[in-house]
Design an enzyme around this catalytic site. Structure first.
Site, PDB file in Angstrom:
ATOM      1  N   LYS A 298       0.577  -0.852   0.151  1.00  0.00           N
ATOM      2  CA  LYS A 298       0.083   0.467   0.277  1.00  0.00           C
ATOM      3  C   LYS A 298       0.542   1.205  -0.303  1.00  0.00           C
ATOM      4  O   LYS A 298       0.570   1.646  -0.607  1.00  0.00           O
ATOM      5  CB  LYS A 298      -0.935   0.118   1.468  1.00  0.00           C
ATOM      6  CG  LYS A 298      -1.578  -1.135   0.865  1.00  0.00           C
ATOM      7  CD  LYS A 298      -3.130  -0.579   2.149  1.00  0.00           C
ATOM      8  CE  LYS A 298      -4.134  -1.579   1.807  1.00  0.00           C
ATOM      9  NZ  LYS A 298      -5.193  -2.082   3.390  1.00  0.00           N
ATOM     10  N   ASP A 336      -9.821   2.220   2.647  1.00  0.00           N
ATOM     11  CA  ASP A 336      -9.216   1.942   3.410  1.00  0.00           C
ATOM     12  C   ASP A 336     -10.046   2.762   4.306  1.00  0.00           C
ATOM     13  O   ASP A 336     -10.877   2.263   5.289  1.00  0.00           O
ATOM     14  CB  ASP A 336      -8.654   1.352   3.739  1.00  0.00           C
ATOM     15  CG  ASP A 336      -7.659   0.165   3.123  1.00  0.00           C
ATOM     16  OD1 ASP A 336      -8.128  -0.433   2.605  1.00  0.00           O
ATOM     17  OD2 ASP A 336      -6.203   0.291   2.983  1.00  0.00           O
TER      18      ASP A 336
END
Length: 530
Positions: A298, A336
């Site tokens: 990420k 997220d």
């Protein structure tokens, strides 16, 4: 079979003829096009009687293989006996016979021009060490074709996921003869899923787990029902999740069902990726239209994108990459933070995310375990909601770095055990501690959990982790990582397709058996469209 469509072959690795006959029936019932009879797996094989039984009144076309140990099979006898059995299979009406490239000339000489009209001869080569260059693969395919193959089969091994791209190139550019081109092991799984897109003649799927005939083989049921290989064609867009590990991910189940629900021509796969820049550079064609990013990529994804959404840039982590159709540039987003924070807000008793003007996180002590990509998203989201954020990490330096970034405080994970400046705190685990198969692990002791009112775990395999179980036993409200997963995935779905996730609410409730009241419009997700 529809002309031009990739066939599904189910291999039978049964130990007895009776079991193999049963596998043929089961493969036909599953919807397979072909069943592979792996004669080398039989404990006791009587060529004439056993082949007659297997090939007479067979429910679907049969591919007969008698693989020697020197080519990855179980047969350890002489080649003459083996070749005679394959000739007998031809005589008895086998639809396909597979012979290894190294001994194919011997088989062809014994056939003496008496090849049955309906038989297709597969000449195969297996490399259990690596995947050669495109040029070497092309030369091998040409040599196999020149020998007289009706179908060329080349199977190699993936040491990196980029190896699979060379097999795709071989299949696409070899139009003279049908090709079965597959790459073994976990990093090669996409070769089995995407061969219908690139024109592979056939792919293999096991009858069930534990009955694979090659490393990296997945079940025929998954191929048909999760990845819907019958519907994959040249125009199908490819999406997928990039991670290491990635085998546990449920994202393909969600996204492939979502694509089906709205009639979007796409497939979503798993990418086991070691090197993110290399992967993105290799799979740079417009066909690979978007990616989800999970541990450990990420943060690296931020620097790999050409443009990054301001929120993702502020967080310092990207969990979604879109390949912009107009110029092919990679655009990074982060879904997220909204997925996780909204799930935690909903987990606080008496709070409705739709109605409250002020977040119930405001003024609360919010402890984040982990300082990676997911931890950054949680810390950013909590801070935006007015929480007092504390970062706890095994490495204090990383915790301090994130704490400084968002204006919070830092602790080591060891210090967290005795940290309880106030009651009613909120805990959010962003690490992989407790994820399958390490289900007995937990980032914090049960004794320490008694000071928390709400505990969230980003891990969703298993759904109820040890952390959540012990937190609930200690009196806390618990929030499963599955809640975050579905919410962030719906944000990704909108980015992948341009369609509103609100259309998927009935589908999500049906699929997961949960009552979600999430507002899934673009206003909820706050995602900027470039």
């Amino acid at each position: 079979m529809v002309l031009g469509k990739t066939l599904l072959c189910i291999p039978s690795v049964a130990k007895t003829v009776e079991e193999m006959a049963g596998d043929m029936v089961a493969a036909a019932a599953m919807g397979a096009d072909v069943v592979e009879l792996r004669l080398d797996c039989l404990f006791s094989f009587q060529p004439r009687s056993d082949l007659e039984r297997l090939l007479t009144n067979r429910p679907i076309p049969a591919l007969v293989t008698y693989r020697p140990k020197w080519e990855g099979g179980e047969y350890d006898g002489d080649d003459e006996t083996r070749i005679e059995a394959l000739l007998l299979a031809m005589e008895l009406g086998a639809d396909y016979v597979d012979i290894e490239f190294k001994v194919a000339a011997r088989l062809l000489s014994l056939m003496s021009g008496r090849k049955p009209e309906n038989l297709k001869l597969i000449i195969s080569s297996h490399n259990y060490e690596m995947t050669p260059s495109v040029e070497e693969l092309g030369n091998l395919a040409a040599s196999i074709q020149t020998l007289g193959a009706d179908i060329v089969k080349i199977t190699t091994t993936a040491n990196d996921i980029s190896d699979v791209s060379r097999m795709f190139q071989l299949i696409v550019h070899s139009q003279q003869v049908p090709i079965i081109g597959l790459v073994m092991k976990d990093r090669g799984v996409i070769s089995r899923l995407l061969c219908p897109k690139f024109g592979g003649y056939l792919t293999f799927g096991s009858l069930n787990k534990g009955r694979e005939s090659a490393p990296g083989q997945i079940t025929g049921s998954e191929l048909l029902n999760v990845y819907r290989i019958r519907e994959i064609g040249p125009d199908t867009k490819v999406f997928g999740i990039i991670g290491k590990p990635v085998g546990h991910s449920k994202s393909p189940n969600f996204h492939n069902e979502a694509f089906r629900a709205v009639g979007f021509n796409a497939v979503y796969v798993k990418y086991l990726v070691d090197d993110l820049p290399s992967f993105l550079n290799t799979y740079s064609s417009p066909d690979f239209a978007g990616f989800s990013c999970t541990i450990p990529h990420k943060e690296a994804a931020v620097t790999c994108c050409d443009e990054v959404d301001p929120i993702a840039k502020a967080i310092g982590a990207v969990n979604t990459i879109i390949k912009r159709p107009s110029d092919g540039k990679l655009i990074g987003y982060n879904t997220d933070y909204v997925g996780a924070i909204s799930a935690i807000e909903d987990g606080i008793a008496g709070y409705s995310v739709k109605d409250a003007a002020v977040s119930p996180l405001a003024g609360r002590l919010f402890v984040v375990i982990g300082a990676g990509g997911a931890g950054k998203a949680l810390a950013y989201g909590a801070k935006e909601k007015g929480a007092k954020v504390v970062i706890a990490n095994r490495t204090y330096e990383r915790a301090k770095e994130l704490a400084n970034l968002i204006g919070g405080h830092a602790l080591t994970l060891a210090d967290l055990e005795n940290y309880h400046p106030e009651e009613g705190m909120i805990l959010a685990n962003s690490t992989s501690i407790g994820m399958h198969p390490n289900v007995n692990d937990t980032p914090l002791s049960k004794q320490a959990l008694k000071h928390y009112a709400v505990v969230f775990d980003a891990v969703y395999t298993p759904k109820v982790t040890r952390l959540l179980r012990e937190a609930e036993e200690s009196g806390a409200n618990v929030v499963s990582g599955l809640e975050m997963f579905i919410r962030q995935a719906m944000g990704q779905f909108e980015l992948f397709t341009g369609m509103t996730g609100a259309k998927l609410m009935d589908f999500v409730i049906l699929l997961f058996g949960m009552n979600y009241s999430v507002q899934c419009s673009q206003d909820f997700w706050h995602l900027k469209t470039y």
